[in-house]
Design a protein around this motif. Structure first.
Motif, PDB file in Angstrom:
ATOM      1  N   ASP A 123       0.750  -1.296   0.059  1.00 23.01           N
ATOM      2  CA  ASP A 123       0.016  -0.076   0.248  1.00 23.01           C
ATOM      3  C   ASP A 123       0.871   1.265   0.081  1.00 23.01           C
ATOM      4  O   ASP A 123       0.301   2.519   0.704  1.00 23.01           O
ATOM      5  CB  ASP A 123      -0.931  -0.074   1.327  1.00 23.01           C
ATOM      6  N   ASN A 124       2.150   1.139  -0.593  1.00 27.04           N
ATOM      7  CA  ASN A 124       2.931   2.380  -0.578  1.00 27.04           C
ATOM      8  C   ASN A 124       3.230   2.184  -2.429  1.00 27.04           C
ATOM      9  O   ASN A 124       4.181   2.387  -2.857  1.00 27.04           O
ATOM     10  CB  ASN A 124       4.465   1.942   0.135  1.00 27.04           C
ATOM     11  N   PRO A 125       2.259   3.190  -2.746  1.00 26.83           N
ATOM     12  CA  PRO A 125       2.301   3.618  -3.912  1.00 26.83           C
ATOM     13  C   PRO A 125       3.454   4.294  -4.590  1.00 26.83           C
ATOM     14  O   PRO A 125       3.949   4.171  -5.818  1.00 26.83           O
ATOM     15  CB  PRO A 125       1.000   4.177  -4.639  1.00 26.83           C
ATOM     16  N   ARG A 126       3.875   5.412  -3.955  1.00 26.71           N
ATOM     17  CA  ARG A 126       4.966   6.096  -4.309  1.00 26.71           C
ATOM     18  C   ARG A 126       6.417   5.207  -4.430  1.00 26.71           C
ATOM     19  O   ARG A 126       6.945   5.352  -5.606  1.00 26.71           O
ATOM     20  CB  ARG A 126       5.081   7.156  -3.191  1.00 26.71           C
ATOM     21  N   ALA A 127       6.636   4.240  -3.596  1.00 25.90           N
ATOM     22  CA  ALA A 127       7.576   3.573  -3.523  1.00 25.90           C
ATOM     23  C   ALA A 127       7.700   2.678  -4.559  1.00 25.90           C
ATOM     24  O   ALA A 127       8.421   2.442  -5.359  1.00 25.90           O
ATOM     25  CB  ALA A 127       7.967   2.947  -2.235  1.00 25.90           C
ATOM     26  N   ARG A 128       6.407   2.102  -4.923  1.00 25.15           N
ATOM     27  CA  ARG A 128       6.455   0.906  -5.956  1.00 25.15           C
ATOM     28  C   ARG A 128       6.463   1.832  -7.454  1.00 25.15           C
ATOM     29  O   ARG A 128       6.971   1.288  -8.013  1.00 25.15           O
ATOM     30  CB  ARG A 128       4.901   0.416  -5.746  1.00 25.15           C
ATOM     31  N   ARG A 129       6.087   2.754  -7.372  1.00 22.53           N
ATOM     32  CA  ARG A 129       6.332   3.701  -8.743  1.00 22.53           C
ATOM     33  C   ARG A 129       7.575   3.929  -8.913  1.00 22.53           C
ATOM     34  O   ARG A 129       8.436   3.920 -10.104  1.00 22.53           O
ATOM     35  CB  ARG A 129       5.580   4.936  -8.812  1.00 22.53           C
ATOM     36  N   PHE A 130       8.317   4.290  -7.842  1.00 24.24           N
ATOM     37  CA  PHE A 130       9.829   4.725  -7.939  1.00 24.24           C
ATOM     38  C   PHE A 130      10.760   3.291  -8.399  1.00 24.24           C
ATOM     39  O   PHE A 130      11.466   3.628  -9.555  1.00 24.24           O
ATOM     40  CB  PHE A 130      10.358   5.340  -6.545  1.00 24.24           C
ATOM     41  N   TYR A 131      10.546   2.494  -7.789  1.00 23.51           N
ATOM     42  CA  TYR A 131      11.127   1.104  -8.069  1.00 23.51           C
ATOM     43  C   TYR A 131      10.912   0.520  -9.855  1.00 23.51           C
ATOM     44  O   TYR A 131      11.687   0.227 -10.188  1.00 23.51           O
ATOM     45  CB  TYR A 131      10.981   0.041  -7.195  1.00 23.51           C
ATOM     46  N   ALA A 132       9.634   0.676 -10.012  1.00 21.81           N
ATOM     47  CA  ALA A 132       9.371   0.310 -11.351  1.00 21.81           C
ATOM     48  C   ALA A 132       9.821   1.429 -12.384  1.00 21.81           C
ATOM     49  O   ALA A 132      10.253   0.757 -13.479  1.00 21.81           O
ATOM     50  CB  ALA A 132       7.599   0.371 -11.484  1.00 21.81           C
ATOM     51  N   ALA A 133       9.912   2.426 -11.908  1.00 22.51           N
ATOM     52  CA  ALA A 133      10.588   3.445 -12.638  1.00 22.51           C
ATOM     53  C   ALA A 133      12.091   3.221 -13.127  1.00 22.51           C
ATOM     54  O   ALA A 133      12.745   3.485 -14.072  1.00 22.51           O
ATOM     55  CB  ALA A 133      10.411   4.822 -12.574  1.00 22.51           C
ATOM     56  N   HIS A 134      12.672   2.564 -12.059  1.00 27.19           N
ATOM     57  CA  HIS A 134      13.927   2.112 -12.169  1.00 27.19           C
ATOM     58  C   HIS A 134      14.419   0.453 -12.462  1.00 27.19           C
ATOM     59  O   HIS A 134      15.588   0.313 -11.963  1.00 27.19           O
ATOM     60  CB  HIS A 134      14.767   2.674 -10.864  1.00 27.19           C
ATOM     61  N   GLY A 135      13.581   0.146 -13.245  1.00 29.80           N
ATOM     62  CA  GLY A 135      13.747  -1.359 -13.632  1.00 29.80           C
ATOM     63  C   GLY A 135      13.279  -2.446 -12.770  1.00 29.80           C
ATOM     64  O   GLY A 135      13.690  -3.590 -13.214  1.00 29.80           O
ATOM     65  N   TRP A 136      12.763  -2.092 -11.688  1.00 24.45           N
ATOM     66  CA  TRP A 136      12.531  -3.271 -10.779  1.00 24.45           C
ATOM     67  C   TRP A 136      11.033  -3.614 -10.985  1.00 24.45           C
ATOM     68  O   TRP A 136      10.213  -2.779 -11.392  1.00 24.45           O
ATOM     69  CB  TRP A 136      12.506  -2.679  -9.381  1.00 24.45           C
ATOM     70  N   GLU A 137      10.778  -5.124 -11.110  1.00 23.89           N
ATOM     71  CA  GLU A 137       9.441  -5.429 -11.514  1.00 23.89           C
ATOM     72  C   GLU A 137       8.747  -6.396 -10.229  1.00 23.89           C
ATOM     73  O   GLU A 137       9.476  -7.284  -9.792  1.00 23.89           O
ATOM     74  CB  GLU A 137       9.716  -6.334 -12.821  1.00 23.89           C
ATOM     75  N   ALA A 138       7.462  -6.104  -9.958  1.00 22.48           N
ATOM     76  CA  ALA A 138       6.973  -7.254  -8.984  1.00 22.48           C
ATOM     77  C   ALA A 138       7.137  -8.535  -9.675  1.00 22.48           C
ATOM     78  O   ALA A 138       6.589  -8.868 -10.805  1.00 22.48           O
ATOM     79  CB  ALA A 138       5.489  -6.486  -8.733  1.00 22.48           C
ATOM     80  N   ASP A 139       7.242  -9.445  -8.908  1.00 25.20           N
ATOM     81  CA  ASP A 139       7.250 -10.860  -9.269  1.00 25.20           C
ATOM     82  C   ASP A 139       5.992 -11.603  -8.945  1.00 25.20           C
ATOM     83  O   ASP A 139       5.858 -12.925  -9.177  1.00 25.20           O
ATOM     84  CB  ASP A 139       8.441 -11.532  -8.916  1.00 25.20           C
ATOM     85  N   GLY A 140       4.999 -11.202  -8.131  1.00 26.57           N
ATOM     86  CA  GLY A 140       3.765 -11.746  -7.821  1.00 26.57           C
ATOM     87  C   GLY A 140       4.047 -12.213  -6.538  1.00 26.57           C
ATOM     88  O   GLY A 140       2.980 -12.805  -5.573  1.00 26.57           O
ATOM     89  N   THR A 141       5.108 -12.364  -5.688  1.00 22.52           N
ATOM     90  CA  THR A 141       5.170 -12.808  -4.285  1.00 22.52           C
ATOM     91  C   THR A 141       4.602 -11.581  -3.281  1.00 22.52           C
ATOM     92  O   THR A 141       5.149 -10.410  -3.374  1.00 22.52           O
ATOM     93  CB  THR A 141       6.647 -13.189  -4.133  1.00 22.52           C
ATOM     94  N   VAL A 142       3.716 -12.158  -2.561  1.00 22.00           N
ATOM     95  CA  VAL A 142       3.217 -11.118  -1.437  1.00 22.00           C
ATOM     96  C   VAL A 142       3.599 -11.846  -0.129  1.00 22.00           C
ATOM     97  O   VAL A 142       3.208 -13.073  -0.155  1.00 22.00           O
ATOM     98  CB  VAL A 142       1.746 -10.909  -1.820  1.00 22.00           C
ATOM     99  N   THR A 143       3.853 -11.209   0.810  1.00 23.88           N
ATOM    100  CA  THR A 143       4.011 -11.800   2.265  1.00 23.88           C
ATOM    101  C   THR A 143       3.628 -10.759   3.238  1.00 23.88           C
ATOM    102  O   THR A 143       3.239  -9.577   2.638  1.00 23.88           O
ATOM    103  CB  THR A 143       5.487 -12.067   2.520  1.00 23.88           C
ATOM    104  N   GLU A 144       3.777 -10.924   4.379  1.00 22.42           N
ATOM    105  CA  GLU A 144       3.283 -10.237   5.497  1.00 22.42           C
ATOM    106  C   GLU A 144       4.434  -9.573   6.363  1.00 22.42           C
ATOM    107  O   GLU A 144       5.181 -10.506   6.637  1.00 22.42           O
ATOM    108  CB  GLU A 144       1.859 -10.685   6.293  1.00 22.42           C
TER     109      GLU A 144
END
Length: 176
Positions: free
Chosen positions: A137-158
């Motif tokens: 639930d941190n869209p700012r960080a998620r956008r930042f990493y995606a813009a720098h070549g990082w991709e979510a791999d579908g793994t979610v944990t708590e």
């Protein structure tokens, strides 16, 4: 703004950056009483020890410093899935464990310079792939990493519970 390897004396400044970043970025996500209770002195001592014990180039911290002040930091180490720091072998991923900056430098280009430095350090360490975890639930960080070549791999944990709250985290990957 200069990007450099952290030294143990940076521990207190790194703790200050972390606490200020958390109190802004995680407001409404992490319980406020937890954010209010964050202690820079204890965190500073832990960061000092962590910096001092890092086995560069496979683990370490970079800081962004301007006018003699630390404005941002990032640390990396062998990924837990790779067997831990002592067990890192060729081809095992590194993990970007923390990446924080003072709220007043957000959007200024400091974080872009720091992530570039991190990417260069990871590549120089022979890292073929790196991972990181970010709060879902941190869209700012998620956008930042995606813009720098990082991709979510579908793994979610708590993460947590932190003062009774469990926070979903998403894993990102990047190849070098």
């Amino acid at each position: 703004m200069m990007i450099r390897r952290a030294v143990p004396e940076d521990g207190p400044a790194v703790a200050e950056v972390q606490v200020r970043a958390w109190r802004t970025a995680y407001r409404g996500l992490v319980p406020q009483d937890y954010l209010d209770a964050m202690d820079t002195v204890r965190r500073g001592a832990r960061w000092t020890d962590r910096i001092d014990g890092a086995a560069w180039p496979g683990a370490g911290m970079l800081v962004a410093e301007g006018d003699g002040e630390v404005a941002a930091f990032a640390c990396f180490a062998p990924a837990e899935e790779g067997g831990g720091q002592a067990g890192r072998g060729a081809g095992e991923p590194l993990e970007l464990e923390a990446f924080y900056s003072l709220p007043e430098v957000w959007g200024s280009g400091v974080n872009q310079r720091l992530i570039t430095g991190v990417h260069e350090a990871l590549a120089a360490a022979g890292c073929a792939e790196a991972v990181l975890w970010v709060l879902r639930d941190n869209p700012r960080a998620r956008r930042f990493y995606a813009a720098h070549g990082w991709e979510a791999d579908g793994t979610v944990t708590e993460e947590g519970p932190i003062n009774g709250v469990v926070l979903p985290r998403v894993r990102y990957r990047r190849k070098f």
